[in-house]
Design a protein around this motif. Structure first.
Motif, mmCIF file in Angstrom:
data_model
loop_
_atom_site.group_PDB
_atom_site.id
_atom_site.type_symbol
_atom_site.label_atom_id
_atom_site.label_comp_id
_atom_site.label_asym_id
_atom_site.label_seq_id
_atom_site.Cartn_x
_atom_site.Cartn_y
_atom_site.Cartn_z
ATOM 1 N N ARG A 1 24.676 58.610 32.808
ATOM 2 C CA ARG A 1 23.677 58.735 31.747
ATOM 3 C C ARG A 1 22.283 58.357 32.245
ATOM 4 O O ARG A 1 21.289 58.976 31.880
ATOM 5 C CB ARG A 1 24.065 57.867 30.554
ATOM 6 N N ASP B 1 24.182 57.226 23.742
ATOM 7 C CA ASP B 1 23.101 57.125 24.724
ATOM 8 C C ASP B 1 22.242 55.888 24.488
ATOM 9 O O ASP B 1 21.804 55.231 25.443
ATOM 10 C CB ASP B 1 22.218 58.377 24.678
ATOM 11 N N CYS C 1 23.841 52.847 25.913
ATOM 12 C CA CYS C 1 23.750 52.820 27.378
ATOM 13 C C CYS C 1 22.378 52.348 27.849
ATOM 14 O O CYS C 1 22.276 51.488 28.731
ATOM 15 C CB CYS C 1 24.066 54.198 27.951
ATOM 16 N N LYS D 1 20.780 61.165 34.158
ATOM 17 C CA LYS D 1 20.333 62.225 33.246
ATOM 18 C C LYS D 1 18.965 61.901 32.662
ATOM 19 O O LYS D 1 18.127 62.787 32.470
ATOM 20 C CB LYS D 1 21.362 62.397 32.127
ATOM 21 N N LEU D 2 18.715 60.623 32.393
ATOM 22 C CA LEU D 2 17.458 60.194 31.794
ATOM 23 C C LEU D 2 16.401 59.818 32.826
ATOM 24 O O LEU D 2 15.272 59.481 32.469
ATOM 25 C CB LEU D 2 17.713 58.999 30.874
ATOM 26 N N LEU E 1 17.798 59.216 20.303
ATOM 27 C CA LEU E 1 19.032 59.189 21.085
ATOM 28 C C LEU E 1 20.199 58.894 20.159
ATOM 29 O O LEU E 1 20.096 58.052 19.260
ATOM 30 C CB LEU E 1 18.977 58.107 22.167
#
Length: 379
Positions: free
Chosen positions: A191, A271, A274, A194-195, A267
């Motif tokens: 994650r 997410d 996380c 991805k961010l 989000l």
């Protein structure tokens, strides 16, 4: 005697934020009580199950609806008619309204008041909504049987402002979802990639993008940091646009263009949990909160918190958070820097936050709420 409860759950049709999370978590905990039966009202229909996802396109539809003349009043009439039909059939013992607008109900009504934002910051409310709240809330507070509040702070405010008797207002502190917990770096790698973030390598700001959340102070305080620290610890801003978000747009755009601030927008809870567990710290200098759930979520995730020393936040975080005056730009910068550079102080706040967070649970909140339902029936 088993009580049947009608819970207004229409907020679950929208993307989940504070009150939506409250309804989901509270309802799930209440469903574990064998003495209660739950019915959920969704504005146009009734169900015996919680909505598991927001209604597709809800935000776009709601935006159009709000621009219609007398939108709030017309929607109220429509919802009241649907509520009445279901109430006649299901015959609930108690109706629970989790926000400021209880519908008319012939039996005992319990409502939750999360804050008095509309009084302290009326400019943060659409004018039509503000008019409806001002028109309906005082009489609602008088006619309901019991009022639940999230904190002693709000309980005191509501008793003082509206002259309510002490026994009518009951504090049921919130909790956070179990998904907010400490995580190892390897659990978050996918994650975070991805961010475009690194573990413990960013500062987190969570909250609807509106003036009350004081994001402007966070942006200015972060900009005061030495360039090396700003580069090493960028600021991640998480939240949906709120009322008067346009006031922040220019300042936020300039901060983003600097390369040291990133806007994640809304989000989902997975997410959000996380990034909350991965952040070096959460910064939450809100001007006014009835509880401040993101603070509790961060503490439960093992992430130190810098919070404003106003409203309910010291009640929630106690000695676990680092505090700043919500107008003190330099003070916030200094606290950020301290938690970046002083690992011992960082660990002390992390441990204190974890210890503080376990004192809150949805089981406790549900137990208080269930007792309030029984009081409402018997009063």
């Amino acid at each position: 005697m088993k009580l049947t409860i009608a819970l207004n759950s229409k907020i679950l049709l929208a993307p989940r934020t504070g009150i939506g999370n409250y309804v989901v978590e509270l309802a799930q905990a209440l469903q574990q009580d064998p003495g209660l039966g739950m019915h959920f009202f969704y504005g146009s229909r009734w169900r015996d199950a919680l909505a598991d996802a927001p209604m597709p396109g809800y935000s776009r539809w709601a935006g159009v609806a709000k621009r219609l003349p007398a939108a709030y009043a017309l929607r109220r009439i429509f919802e009241q008619q649907n509520f009445n039909r279901g109430a006649r059939e299901l015959r609930p013992d108690v109706y629970h309204e989790p926000s400021l607008w209880p519908l008319d109900f012939a039996g005992p009504t319990v409502m939750t008041v999360h804050d008095l934002t509309h009084i302290h910051y009326p400019q943060t409310q659409p004018k039509d909504r503000l008019r409806e709240i001002e028109r309906r809330l005082p009489s609602a507070l008088t006619r309901v049987s019991r009022i639940l509040v999230d904190s002693e702070f709000i309980g005191h405010e509501i008793r003082q402002h509206f002259g309510l008797p002490d026994q009518k207002v009951v504090v049921a502190p919130l909790a956070c979802s179990a998904v907010f917990q400490p995580r190892l770096e390897q659990q978050l790698a996918v994650r975070l990639k991805k961010l475009g973030l690194s573990y413990r390598g960013f500062i987190l700001s969570v909250g609807t993008l509106e003036p009350r959340k004081n994001l402007s102070l966070t942006l200015r305080a972060h900009a005061r940091l030495p360039p090396l620290l700003r580069s090493r610890f960028p600021l991640l801003v998480v939240g949906m646009p709120g009322w008067q978000a346009g006031e922040l747009s220019g300042e936020l755009s300039r901060a983003i263009s600097s390369g040291h601030v990133r806007l994640a927008g809304y989000l989902d809870q997975a997410d959000l949990a996380c990034v909350t567990a991965a952040a070096r710290m959460m910064v939450f200098p809100s001007l006014y909160e009835g509880f401040g759930l993101p603070v509790l979520e961060a503490m439960a995730s093992g992430t130190p918190v810098i919070a404003s020393d106003s409203a309910s936040l010291p009640e929630v975080a106690a000695a676990a958070a680092a505090y700043v005056d919500p107008q003190d730009e330099a003070g916030l910068t200094e606290q950020m820097r301290r938690l970046m550079e002083d690992d011992r102080a960082w660990m002390a706040h992390r441990i204190a936050g974890l210890e503080r967070s376990v004192q809150f649970s949805w089981k406790k909140c549900a137990a208080i709420t269930a007792e309030v339902y029984r009081q409402a029936v018997n009063c």
